[in-house]
Design an enzyme around this catalytic site. Structure first.
Site, short mmCIF file in Angstrom:
data_model
loop_
_atom_site.label_atom_id
_atom_site.label_comp_id
_atom_site.label_asym_id
_atom_site.label_seq_id
_atom_site.Cartn_x
_atom_site.Cartn_y
_atom_site.Cartn_z
N GLY A 13 0.83 -1.21 0.00
CA GLY A 13 0.00 0.00 0.00
C GLY A 13 0.86 1.25 0.00
O GLY A 13 2.04 1.22 0.34
N ASP A 122 7.02 -5.70 5.66
CA ASP A 122 7.74 -6.94 5.93
C ASP A 122 7.65 -7.91 4.77
O ASP A 122 8.65 -8.55 4.41
CB ASP A 122 7.21 -7.60 7.21
CG ASP A 122 5.72 -7.89 7.15
OD1 ASP A 122 5.36 -9.07 7.20
OD2 ASP A 122 4.91 -6.95 7.07
N THR A 150 5.48 1.61 6.08
CA THR A 150 4.11 1.25 6.41
C THR A 150 3.52 2.30 7.33
O THR A 150 4.17 2.72 8.30
CB THR A 150 3.97 -0.13 7.09
OG1 THR A 150 2.65 -0.29 7.60
CG2 THR A 150 4.95 -0.31 8.22
N ILE A 151 2.30 2.74 7.02
CA ILE A 151 1.64 3.74 7.86
C ILE A 151 1.21 3.14 9.20
O ILE A 151 0.91 3.88 10.14
CB ILE A 151 0.43 4.37 7.15
CG1 ILE A 151 -0.60 3.31 6.77
CG2 ILE A 151 0.87 5.15 5.92
CD1 ILE A 151 -1.87 3.88 6.15
N ASP A 152 1.21 1.80 9.29
CA ASP A 152 0.81 1.15 10.54
C ASP A 152 1.94 1.11 11.57
O ASP A 152 1.69 0.81 12.74
CB ASP A 152 0.36 -0.29 10.26
CG ASP A 152 -0.91 -0.34 9.43
OD1 ASP A 152 -1.69 0.63 9.49
OD2 ASP A 152 -1.10 -1.33 8.70
N MET A 195 -7.07 3.74 8.86
CA MET A 195 -6.45 2.49 8.43
C MET A 195 -5.66 1.85 9.58
O MET A 195 -5.16 2.54 10.46
CB MET A 195 -5.53 2.73 7.23
CG MET A 195 -6.27 2.87 5.92
SD MET A 195 -5.14 3.01 4.50
CE MET A 195 -6.32 2.83 3.16
N GLU A 267 -9.67 0.47 11.61
CA GLU A 267 -10.44 -0.46 10.79
C GLU A 267 -10.24 -1.91 11.22
O GLU A 267 -11.03 -2.79 10.86
CB GLU A 267 -10.07 -0.31 9.32
CG GLU A 267 -8.64 -0.66 8.99
CD GLU A 267 -8.29 -0.49 7.52
OE1 GLU A 267 -9.19 -0.12 6.74
OE2 GLU A 267 -7.12 -0.71 7.16
N SER A 326 -4.74 10.20 3.78
CA SER A 326 -3.52 10.30 4.58
C SER A 326 -2.35 9.53 3.98
O SER A 326 -1.20 9.99 4.05
CB SER A 326 -3.78 9.80 6.01
OG SER A 326 -4.24 8.47 6.02
#
Length: 408
Positions: A13, A122, A150-152, A195, A267, A326
């Site tokens: 993503g 990853d 990664t935005i996470d 997200m 989410e 975002s």
């Protein structure tokens, strides 16, 4: 190490770091040695399998810094899992009976690539390590140096992934306008869906960034500009559990008092309950090539809206998602600095033939280094025991408990 050709690849993503990272890498290689050729595979591993790449010419190299002014990815992304052969055959990326790893490795060999920079999570980076191992076994040496995107912010053991700070800042900015809708109808329930499949970092950080903005504002209650109405009243992330009835009662009291309720929702929160409901109803759950549930098809925001709307007496419900807003933003100042420092080390490591994923190693005093691919993993849980998170939840007045979550 004699480097003649470098390849760049962005995958997974989007995150607000891809354009900057590509530009920074081009700029640094050009400054080190203008004779090094730099190519970019189009749409990540999709382009590697189809041998679709662009050569960065003199104009691109001279203007690489301009990429920092944009979000998205200049070379494109895709979700391609090299070990999911049937999916790749169905998409026409390999022929029946072909080994995708072998196809990708052979394309790298034919292109004469000495260094491959993967900018992704990853899955992206460990797949690149598999490619390098395959080529080594076949007498072709390729140095793979990854950058963590990664935005996470959920890559083990990396402290801060590229783009996550910007994504949280942008989600908070998005929320400023969405929460502004709270007076568009009596008894409004607003759910800001953020997200975050397995990790609540982005939702938590976005909520903290929003509340920082909230605390900096001047409020005029007598003119209807009330800080209580603009505040966040609940934060739900995968790492915490709560009693739905208790929360409904608490939020009902807020609704009765001020006339609106604002929720920040990851989410990934409640997904297991939603999936169980769907399966019990005989509804098939759609999944992507990596086996992940397609969250946009199960609508967590709508599920939470359904749980709360009647219980708290909402007359109107609005669910808004900030994800694409975002994740496609350009890098902010904090990320620009982080990306620049990681790009510097990535090029240094590549030139001396040292593979790994660049990052601050949480298991080595946050040292910035090339981390062995074997140590890279995903689904790192957000640490809910950090003082700032506990303080925020206490200020909101939300009762919660830490879940036992999967991850490292």
């Amino acid at each position: 190490m004699n480097v003649r050709r470098v390849a760049l690849l962005t995958a997974g993503g989007f995150a607000p770091c891809l354009s900057t990272a590509v530009g920074d890498l081009i700029e640094r290689y050009h400054k080190h040695d203008p004779s090094i050729e730099i190519i970019g595979y189009q749409y990540g591993y999709h382009g590697l399998l189809t041998n679709n790449y662009v050569v960065f010419d003199e104009q691109a190299r001279a203007n690489a810094a301009i990429l920092r002014d944009f979000g998205g990815s200049p070379i494109g992304n895709s979700r391609v899992k090299l070990t999911n052969s049937q999916n790749l055959v169905d998409r026409g990326l390999i022929k029946p009976g072909e080994n995708a790893l072998e196809v990708a490795a052979e394309n790298l060999r034919q292109a004469g690539v000495d260094v491959l920079h993967t900018i992704g999570g990853d899955d992206t980076n460990t797949t690149a390590a598999d490619l390098a191992a395959y080529l080594h076994e076949n007498n072709y040496e390729l140095t793979v140096v990854g950058l963590p995107k990664t935005i996470d912010n959920d890559i083990v053991p990396i402290r801060q992934s590229l783009g996550a700070w910007t994504a949280a800042e942008q989600a908070a900015q998005y929320a400023q306008n969405i929460i502004g809708e709270h007076r568009s109808n009596p008894r409004m329930l607003i759910i800001h869906e953020v997200m975050g499949r397995n990790c609540g970092y982005l939702t938590a950080q976005a909520a903290a960034d929003y509340r920082k903005w909230h605390q900096e504002q001047t409020w005029v209650p007598s003119a209807g500009l009330s800080p209580e109405r603009w505040d966040i009243h609940a934060v739900y992330i995968p790492e915490i559990s709560f009693d739905l009835d208790v929360e409904a009662s608490r939020l009902r009291a807020i609704m009765d008092e001020i006339g609106n309720v604002n929720i920040f929702l990851s989410e990934g929160a409640g997904v297991s309950e939603i999936i169980a409901e769907l399966l019990e109803a005989g509804i098939e759950v759609e999944r992507d090539p990596f086996g992940h549930v397609k969250l946009d098809t199960i609508n967590p925001g709508q599920w939470f809206a359904k749980q709360f709307a009647q219980a708290i007496g909402a007359e109107k419900v609005m669910v808004q998602k900030s994800g694409y807003f975002s994740r496609s933003a350009r890098s902010n100042a904090r990320d620009l600095e982080l990306i620049g420092s990681m790009a510097d080390l990535a090029v240094e490591c590549a030139l001396r033939g040292e593979p790994g994923v660049i990052g601050h190693d949480e298991e080595d005093n946050d040292t910035l280094k090339a981390i062995d691919f074997k140590r890279i993993a995903g689904a790192k849980a957000f640490d809910v025991h950090q003082p700032w998170f506990g303080q925020m939840m206490a200020e909101i007045g939300q009762a919660w408990e830490a879940k036992e979550v999967l991850g490292h």
